[in-house]
Design an enzyme around this catalytic site. Sequence first.
Site, PDB file in Angstrom:
ATOM      1  N   ASP A  99      -0.188  -6.586   2.110  1.00 10.21           N
ATOM      2  CA  ASP A  99      -0.133  -5.924   3.410  1.00 10.21           C
ATOM      3  C   ASP A  99       0.728  -4.667   3.285  1.00 10.21           C
ATOM      4  O   ASP A  99       1.931  -4.744   3.005  1.00 10.21           O
ATOM      5  CB  ASP A  99       0.471  -6.883   4.449  1.00 10.21           C
ATOM      6  CG  ASP A  99       0.295  -6.384   5.876  1.00 10.21           C
ATOM      7  OD1 ASP A  99      -0.300  -5.312   6.065  1.00 10.21           O
ATOM      8  OD2 ASP A  99       0.756  -7.085   6.796  1.00 10.21           O
ATOM      9  N   ASP A 103      -5.415  -1.629   5.568  1.00 11.66           N
ATOM     10  CA  ASP A 103      -4.075  -1.809   5.019  1.00 11.66           C
ATOM     11  C   ASP A 103      -3.753  -3.228   4.572  1.00 11.66           C
ATOM     12  O   ASP A 103      -2.606  -3.505   4.224  1.00 11.66           O
ATOM     13  CB  ASP A 103      -3.029  -1.349   6.027  1.00 11.66           C
ATOM     14  CG  ASP A 103      -3.067  -2.151   7.320  1.00 11.66           C
ATOM     15  OD1 ASP A 103      -4.083  -2.822   7.574  1.00 11.66           O
ATOM     16  OD2 ASP A 103      -2.088  -2.102   8.084  1.00 11.66           O
ATOM     17  N   GLU A 104      -4.715  -4.128   4.539  1.00 13.01           N
ATOM     18  CA  GLU A 104      -4.406  -5.476   4.061  1.00 13.01           C
ATOM     19  C   GLU A 104      -5.643  -6.135   3.479  1.00 13.01           C
ATOM     20  O   GLU A 104      -6.775  -5.817   3.831  1.00 13.01           O
ATOM     21  CB  GLU A 104      -3.806  -6.346   5.180  1.00 13.01           C
ATOM     22  CG  GLU A 104      -4.722  -6.566   6.357  1.00 13.01           C
ATOM     23  CD  GLU A 104      -4.108  -7.520   7.375  1.00 13.01           C
ATOM     24  OE1 GLU A 104      -3.500  -8.529   6.977  1.00 13.01           O
ATOM     25  OE2 GLU A 104      -4.260  -7.258   8.582  1.00 13.01           O
TER      26      GLU A 104
END
Length: 365
Positions: free
Chosen positions: A8, A102-103
């Site tokens: 993350d 983003d993860e």
Amino acid sequence: MRKIVHIDMDAFYASVEQRDNPALRGKPVVVAWKGARSVVCAASYEARKFGVRSAMPAIRAERLCPQAVFVPPDFACYKAVSKHVREILERHTDLIEPLSLDEAYLDVSCNKQGLATATEVAQAIRASIREELSLTASAGIAPNKFVAKIASDHRKPDGLFVVRPERVLSFLTPLPAARLPGVGQVMAEKLAALAIHTVGELRAVPTPLLVHKFGRWGLKLAELARGIDDEPVVPSRVRQSISSEDTFSEDHFLDELGPTITRLAERVWALAQREPRRARTVQLKLKTSDFQTLTRSLSPEAMPTSAQSLAEVALALRDRVDLPPRTRFRLVGVGLAHFDDAAPSPQDALFRADAAVASDSPRPC
């Protein structure tokens, strides 16, 4: 026993802005357009200290943190950085399930570099992200996906947390039940009404009682409380929908939502032109002031061919909402769904693969 890593990126959009503009470093940065109807896309950790959070109305963020620096989002740049992160992840495994820019989940039960442990894989990934992108990422490591995701948040930012198989139950026990996937505000309130506030308290409830109260979801709750999650990492998750929504700083009546629906349709139209497949359904999502969510959808014979016609369909769906006239709404969203597998012809005006959504001169990333 699987080895799952959840990566993350830390305050991703805001961190990219701070990286690229040294004047923003150490300052409370809010990635959002200013305005009463705008929503926060991301907040730096300096801004989060004041209570600013993603999906919060921008006007509320401004009240919480008057000294915040508002930066308009640059999604073309964020996507380019995300692509580089993906390249780093692919050096270690092909079993990657992205959740957003983003993860992502990674199954590193077997890894390409021959590293001995999942912890070493996560450390190598975080080091590469730092060295190549000047950004930080947090990682959670566990025997399954949902525990790994909770773990990645345990030592943010720039942290790493490992939950070994024998420690899963002790790790989960003191956590609020709301930390479990799928337990939102409404479900948390229902559990609280049964004096269930933590995962440990949820685990103590007999499974038949949970099933009686919540049906099949009750069985899933019982499994999650025991750390059971057999869902595999899915490396190729096909997009099922494209949508955009706004949460209002003040509730509105249904007949006041027209301008927002039109603006959201324009945003969805722009996003859809990057999707090579054809959508078959238009969706409208609404949330009332008392958090009741309702959706309306339509699969017309002829799909919209412009942002304006998409807005017209969405507005027609609004007219199908049958609630008392004084009902107020706190959120509205417009979406496209049910994509065909086959790509459209090059002449298809709705989903031109080469259409540009970003600005003409995006900054280098």
